[in-house]
Design a protein around this motif. Sequence first.
Motif, short mmCIF file in Angstrom:
data_model
loop_
_atom_site.label_atom_id
_atom_site.label_comp_id
_atom_site.label_asym_id
_atom_site.label_seq_id
_atom_site.Cartn_x
_atom_site.Cartn_y
_atom_site.Cartn_z
N UNK A 57 0.82 -1.21 0.00
CA UNK A 57 0.00 0.00 0.00
C UNK A 57 0.85 1.26 0.00
N UNK A 58 2.11 1.13 0.40
CA UNK A 58 3.00 2.29 0.47
C UNK A 58 4.16 2.20 -0.52
N UNK A 59 4.10 1.21 -1.39
CA UNK A 59 5.20 0.96 -2.32
C UNK A 59 4.73 1.06 -3.76
N UNK A 60 5.51 1.78 -4.58
CA UNK A 60 5.24 1.83 -6.02
C UNK A 60 6.47 1.29 -6.73
N UNK A 61 6.25 0.30 -7.58
CA UNK A 61 7.35 -0.30 -8.34
C UNK A 61 7.08 -0.10 -9.82
N UNK A 62 8.04 0.51 -10.51
CA UNK A 62 7.93 0.75 -11.94
C UNK A 62 9.06 -0.02 -12.63
N UNK A 63 8.70 -0.91 -13.54
CA UNK A 63 9.68 -1.67 -14.31
C UNK A 63 9.87 -1.01 -15.66
N UNK A 64 11.05 -0.46 -15.89
CA UNK A 64 11.36 0.22 -17.15
C UNK A 64 12.16 -0.73 -18.03
N UNK A 65 11.67 -0.94 -19.25
CA UNK A 65 12.29 -1.91 -20.15
C UNK A 65 12.47 -1.26 -21.52
N UNK A 66 13.67 -1.30 -22.10
CA UNK A 66 13.86 -0.71 -23.43
C UNK A 66 13.18 -1.50 -24.54
N UNK A 67 12.78 -2.75 -24.25
CA UNK A 67 12.13 -3.57 -25.26
C UNK A 67 10.62 -3.39 -25.26
N UNK A 68 9.97 -4.15 -26.14
CA UNK A 68 8.52 -4.03 -26.26
C UNK A 68 7.77 -5.06 -25.43
N UNK A 69 8.51 -5.97 -24.74
CA UNK A 69 7.87 -6.94 -23.86
C UNK A 69 8.90 -7.46 -22.86
N UNK A 70 8.42 -7.97 -21.76
CA UNK A 70 9.32 -8.51 -20.75
C UNK A 70 9.87 -9.85 -21.23
N UNK A 71 11.06 -10.20 -20.77
CA UNK A 71 11.68 -11.49 -21.10
C UNK A 71 11.68 -11.74 -22.60
N UNK A 131 9.12 9.85 -9.41
CA UNK A 131 9.68 10.22 -8.12
C UNK A 131 10.06 8.94 -7.38
N UNK A 132 11.31 8.82 -6.99
CA UNK A 132 11.77 7.59 -6.35
C UNK A 132 12.92 7.85 -5.39
N UNK A 133 12.95 7.06 -4.34
CA UNK A 133 14.07 7.10 -3.40
C UNK A 133 15.01 5.93 -3.63
N UNK A 134 14.55 4.92 -4.38
CA UNK A 134 15.36 3.73 -4.64
C UNK A 134 15.34 3.41 -6.13
N UNK A 135 16.52 3.30 -6.72
CA UNK A 135 16.65 2.97 -8.13
C UNK A 135 17.53 1.73 -8.26
N UNK A 136 17.01 0.70 -8.93
CA UNK A 136 17.76 -0.53 -9.15
C UNK A 136 18.02 -0.67 -10.64
N UNK A 137 19.31 -0.68 -11.01
CA UNK A 137 19.69 -0.75 -12.41
C UNK A 137 20.23 -2.15 -12.69
N UNK A 138 19.67 -2.83 -13.67
CA UNK A 138 20.13 -4.18 -14.00
C UNK A 138 20.66 -4.20 -15.43
N UNK A 139 21.58 -5.10 -15.69
CA UNK A 139 22.15 -5.26 -17.03
C UNK A 139 22.50 -6.72 -17.22
N UNK A 140 22.64 -7.12 -18.45
CA UNK A 140 22.95 -8.51 -18.73
C UNK A 140 24.37 -8.84 -18.31
N UNK A 141 24.58 -10.10 -17.98
CA UNK A 141 25.89 -10.56 -17.55
C UNK A 141 26.78 -10.88 -18.74
N UNK A 142 28.06 -10.62 -18.60
CA UNK A 142 29.02 -10.99 -19.63
C UNK A 142 29.39 -12.45 -19.44
N UNK A 143 29.39 -13.24 -20.53
CA UNK A 143 29.75 -14.65 -20.38
C UNK A 143 31.15 -14.83 -19.81
N UNK A 144 31.39 -15.99 -19.26
CA UNK A 144 32.68 -16.31 -18.68
C UNK A 144 33.79 -16.23 -19.73
N UNK A 145 35.00 -15.90 -19.29
CA UNK A 145 36.15 -15.86 -20.19
C UNK A 145 36.52 -17.26 -20.68
#
Length: 203
Positions: free
Chosen positions: A11-25, A73-87
């Motif tokens: 009730x006190x939390x707003x979560x916004x998922x921002x995606x550069x694509x046109x659909x999730x996953x 308006x946000x106090x918490x920002x979580x930035x995710x990115x894809x992982x680089x494959x193992x060397x």
Amino acid sequence: MNNAFKQLDPQKTRIVLVDPGDRVLRAMPEELSEAALVILERDGIEYLPQGRVQTMRPGEVVISSPDGDVRVQTATLIWTARMKPSHLGQKLTEATGCEVDCGGRVIVNPDFSIPSHTEIRIAGDLCNYSHTVNGKPLPGMAAPAKQAGTFIGKDIAAIVAARSAISISTAWLWCTPVRSPTCMASNFSDAWAYCCGPSFTWP
């Protein structure tokens, strides 16, 4: 949301998922993307497709979208990115001459082996497995990696026991169940398996 995150009050939390694509996953089939979005929206998560962060400042993020700029308006920002494959992929290329894609993933055969070295099997986010119905690589997530690992284990066991190599169904590999928002939001891209053994002769 209550079951997944006990410390949050929806009730006190707003979560916004921002995606550069046109659909999730986007790496998954469209029906799974749609199912994931239903779960997210059911839990009150707002989805902003085709959005890109333009500026960030204390307490506010400005996001571009097809409908114009959006200020959140946000106090918490979580930035995710894809992982680089193992060397290890590059190491295998140097040692065996196998091919890697532009992301550093090793291109594998239908049985997850690498060309000219069928004793080496690769699964998970280190491999590019494109032997699917639509030709798209399997996503580097936990469920496909576990299924691939199961196939590889059974296949090697069959060869050791002098039985015919088992066949693989790409449809089976694509069947990744949507169980919970926690499952869908988690990033398992570091899950991979590397199997190496004696050189086998395929029937």
